[in-house]
Design a protein around this motif. Sequence first.
Motif, short mmCIF file in Angstrom:
data_model
loop_
_atom_site.label_atom_id
_atom_site.label_comp_id
_atom_site.label_asym_id
_atom_site.label_seq_id
_atom_site.Cartn_x
_atom_site.Cartn_y
_atom_site.Cartn_z
N TYR A 182 -2.84 2.74 1.18
CA TYR A 182 -2.11 2.53 2.42
C TYR A 182 -0.94 1.60 2.13
O TYR A 182 -1.08 0.65 1.35
CB TYR A 182 -3.00 1.88 3.48
CG TYR A 182 -4.10 2.77 4.00
CD1 TYR A 182 -3.86 4.11 4.32
CD2 TYR A 182 -5.39 2.27 4.19
CE1 TYR A 182 -4.87 4.92 4.81
CE2 TYR A 182 -6.40 3.07 4.67
CZ TYR A 182 -6.15 4.39 4.98
OH TYR A 182 -7.16 5.18 5.47
N HIS A 225 -0.23 6.67 2.29
CA HIS A 225 0.04 6.83 3.72
C HIS A 225 0.51 5.52 4.33
O HIS A 225 -0.01 4.46 4.00
CB HIS A 225 -1.20 7.33 4.46
CG HIS A 225 -1.45 8.78 4.27
ND1 HIS A 225 -2.18 9.26 3.21
CD2 HIS A 225 -1.03 9.87 4.98
CE1 HIS A 225 -2.21 10.58 3.28
NE2 HIS A 225 -1.52 10.98 4.33
N LYS A 226 1.47 5.65 5.24
CA LYS A 226 2.00 4.46 5.90
C LYS A 226 1.13 4.11 7.11
O LYS A 226 0.75 4.99 7.88
CB LYS A 226 3.43 4.73 6.36
CG LYS A 226 4.14 3.51 6.86
CD LYS A 226 5.52 3.86 7.35
CE LYS A 226 6.07 2.74 8.20
NZ LYS A 226 7.33 3.08 8.84
N ILE A 227 0.80 2.84 7.22
CA ILE A 227 0.06 2.38 8.40
C ILE A 227 0.78 1.16 8.99
O ILE A 227 1.75 0.65 8.40
CB ILE A 227 -1.42 2.03 8.07
CG1 ILE A 227 -1.50 0.92 7.01
CG2 ILE A 227 -2.17 3.27 7.61
CD1 ILE A 227 -2.92 0.39 6.80
N ASP A 228 0.30 0.69 10.14
CA ASP A 228 0.91 -0.48 10.79
C ASP A 228 0.47 -1.77 10.11
O ASP A 228 -0.51 -1.79 9.38
CB ASP A 228 0.49 -0.54 12.26
CG ASP A 228 1.17 0.52 13.08
OD1 ASP A 228 2.22 1.02 12.64
OD2 ASP A 228 0.64 0.86 14.16
N ASP A 238 -11.94 10.78 5.75
CA ASP A 238 -10.53 10.56 6.05
C ASP A 238 -9.96 11.83 6.69
O ASP A 238 -10.13 12.93 6.17
CB ASP A 238 -9.76 10.25 4.76
CG ASP A 238 -10.07 8.87 4.24
OD1 ASP A 238 -10.17 7.94 5.06
OD2 ASP A 238 -10.24 8.71 3.02
N PRO A 243 -3.10 8.58 9.16
CA PRO A 243 -4.47 8.54 8.65
C PRO A 243 -5.47 8.00 9.68
O PRO A 243 -5.16 7.05 10.41
CB PRO A 243 -4.36 7.58 7.46
CG PRO A 243 -3.20 6.71 7.76
CD PRO A 243 -2.27 7.48 8.64
N ARG A 264 -10.02 7.48 10.18
CA ARG A 264 -11.34 7.64 9.58
C ARG A 264 -12.28 8.06 10.70
O ARG A 264 -12.34 7.42 11.75
CB ARG A 264 -11.86 6.34 8.95
CG ARG A 264 -11.05 5.87 7.78
CD ARG A 264 -11.91 5.15 6.77
NE ARG A 264 -12.38 6.09 5.76
CZ ARG A 264 -13.30 5.79 4.84
NH1 ARG A 264 -13.86 4.61 4.84
NH2 ARG A 264 -13.66 6.69 3.95
N PRO A 305 -6.57 2.78 10.59
CA PRO A 305 -6.41 1.60 9.73
C PRO A 305 -5.09 0.86 10.01
O PRO A 305 -4.11 1.47 10.43
CB PRO A 305 -6.38 2.21 8.33
CG PRO A 305 -5.82 3.58 8.52
CD PRO A 305 -6.26 4.03 9.88
#
Lengths: 269, 160
Positions: free
Chosen positions: A128, A253-256, B126, B133, B135, B144
């Motif tokens: 991430y 993957h990009k997340i906050d 996932d 993304p 889960r 996440p």
Amino acid sequence: MSNRWRSRIGMLLISAPFLMLSTTGCLAAQPAASEVEDEILIQPEATAALTEMGNYLNSLKSFTVISEMLMDEVLLTGQKILVTGTTKYSTRLPDRLQISSKIEGIDRDHEYYYDGKTFTIYGNQDKYYALFDAPDSIGKLLDIAQDQYNIEIPLRDLFYWGTEKNRMVDVQSATFIDQSRISGTLCNHYAFQQEDVDWQIWIEDDDTPLPLQLVITSKLENGQPQYISTMTWDVAPQLPDGTFVFTPPEGAHKIDIAVFDDPEESTQQ
Amino acid sequence: MQTRSLFFRVNTALVVLLFFFTSSVMFPTLADARKSENRTRTSIHKSGHKGGSRDRRPNRDIKRKTNINVNIRNDRGYRYDGRRHHYHRDYHRHNDVGRALVVGAIAGLVVGSVVTAASMPPACSDVYVNGYPYRQCGSTWYQPHYAGSQVNYVVVSPPR
């Protein structure tokens, strides 16, 4: 009976001046002792060595440093666990930084990228990444990362020494200990005390006064855990621009990323 | 004889129930012991503003082999304003473990509950919805986000 009392009072009268003398003696001795301590508390040669090291660090255009670290983790039971890790810093002053940090035992394997505009954090394990807009210098970036995003970059001091962010005023004592070798290089060993931490530094004893080892003791925490970093330096590295730019690997993957508020600010909302 | 064996059966059932109840209460406590206060300083310089913020950072999980407990919180410590995840600096995660386990087991997880990566249930998959993304653990969906250098998961409504 009355005779015995008379002798007792007599003894008291005789001993009274001595008692008074010894009490005042004790009271007077206390401040005198700390005055003596005050005089040797800060050795000018120790603070001068720190200034010299800071100026040298600040004079470098770019550098890479590999920090091998040992760190105590204090469990809630009080048991201390020593975790190991490696952090590599690639730096071009004032606004390029790339860090790879791996700590075994607490599952940390991260990369940090700062290209002068954006800061990216990437986790090698879960793949991430998250980013935020960054200010125009490493010093400001490290402040924001810590204060707003709660991202702890170890060994921030490398980027504070020799700048206006260095806080020599926090140092309460500074002492030269001895000369000793770190990884075969002769160093001067100094010890410093602050209110919250005690720390020791080993500075190379030649015309490139680099810090080769740093030990920090967290005095206010349970068990007084220690952080030990041993550093290997390259002060003339070849660092192309791409070093500092994050390119998402396949499967990333990009997340906050969460913002950490101060309690007093949040309660106003 | 007949009544006696019935008594024994009821008694055994009670003992077994009691054992499960106490172990469910005990497990989080045992897992808690593996947690670290983690406040070992790695810089002599405090952070830039309001110096003391370092002392109020959340605890961190020490790596563990098994994830027995579900570690959840959904209270003043965390909020999502639709754009950004926010944490209060003074939140302490481990306080809620015992309660959360019971709530999670009985009522299902509340949207907005935050779980650390180390405390996620083991059997999850996932799933990517519109490139984001997630889960999925049974009927519970998590998203996440980074909280400092660690990944936390927040319970969300099923995205599809």
